[in-house]
Design a protein around this motif. Structure first.
Motif, PDB file in Angstrom:
ATOM      1  N   GLY A  48      44.534  64.301  42.599  1.00 13.99           N
ATOM      2  CA  GLY A  48      43.855  63.009  42.516  1.00 13.99           C
ATOM      3  C   GLY A  48      44.688  61.985  41.786  1.00 13.99           C
ATOM      4  N   PRO A  49      44.135  60.792  41.639  1.00 11.56           N
ATOM      5  CA  PRO A  49      44.879  59.708  41.001  1.00 11.56           C
ATOM      6  C   PRO A  49      45.083  59.969  39.514  1.00 11.56           C
ATOM      7  N   ALA A  52      43.742  56.002  34.703  1.00 10.29           N
ATOM      8  CA  ALA A  52      44.051  54.581  34.592  1.00 10.29           C
ATOM      9  C   ALA A  52      44.414  54.228  33.156  1.00 10.29           C
TER      10      ALA A  52
END
Length: 111
Positions: A48-49, A52
């Motif tokens: 996944g990413p 952030a």
């Protein structure tokens, strides 16, 4: 965080390692990981990413909420740097004057 030796276990015709539950929780690893082969070793990371990054505003808010004592930094105000004027484009030499370079010349030649 640190390094830890893990035992390699036979899994059919392959090999595997068991990852500590604490590390799985910390890095939010579920059923899958991504393996990257690098020049300095192997990196395992969650799928996944990436997480952030905080904005400057969020970072300032988090720092203010942390309750850290930044009063030691106030002593920097007393160093007098606030009264020194800065003139762009005007270089000031701090060390001794620059010595011209002459090709082929050696310093401290022996007779």
């Amino acid at each position: 965080m640190g390094s830890r030796e893990l035992k390699i276990t036979r899994i059919g015709n392959s090999r595997g390692v068991r990852l500590p539950a604490e590390s799985l929780r910390r890095y939010r690893i579920g059923d899958m990981v991504v393996m990257e082969e690098r020049s300095d070793g192997i990196l395992l990371r969650p799928t996944g990413p990436a997480v952030a990054k905080l904005s400057w505003e969020e970072t300032a808010r988090a720092m203010a909420a942390s309750g850290e004592d930044w009063s030691e930094w106030d002593t920097l105000d007393a160093d007098g740097s606030d009264v020194i004027t800065w003139e762009p484009g005007k270089a000031r030499r701090v060390a001794e004057p620059k010595t011209p370079y002459v090709a082929g010349r050696r310093r401290n030649k022996r007779p």
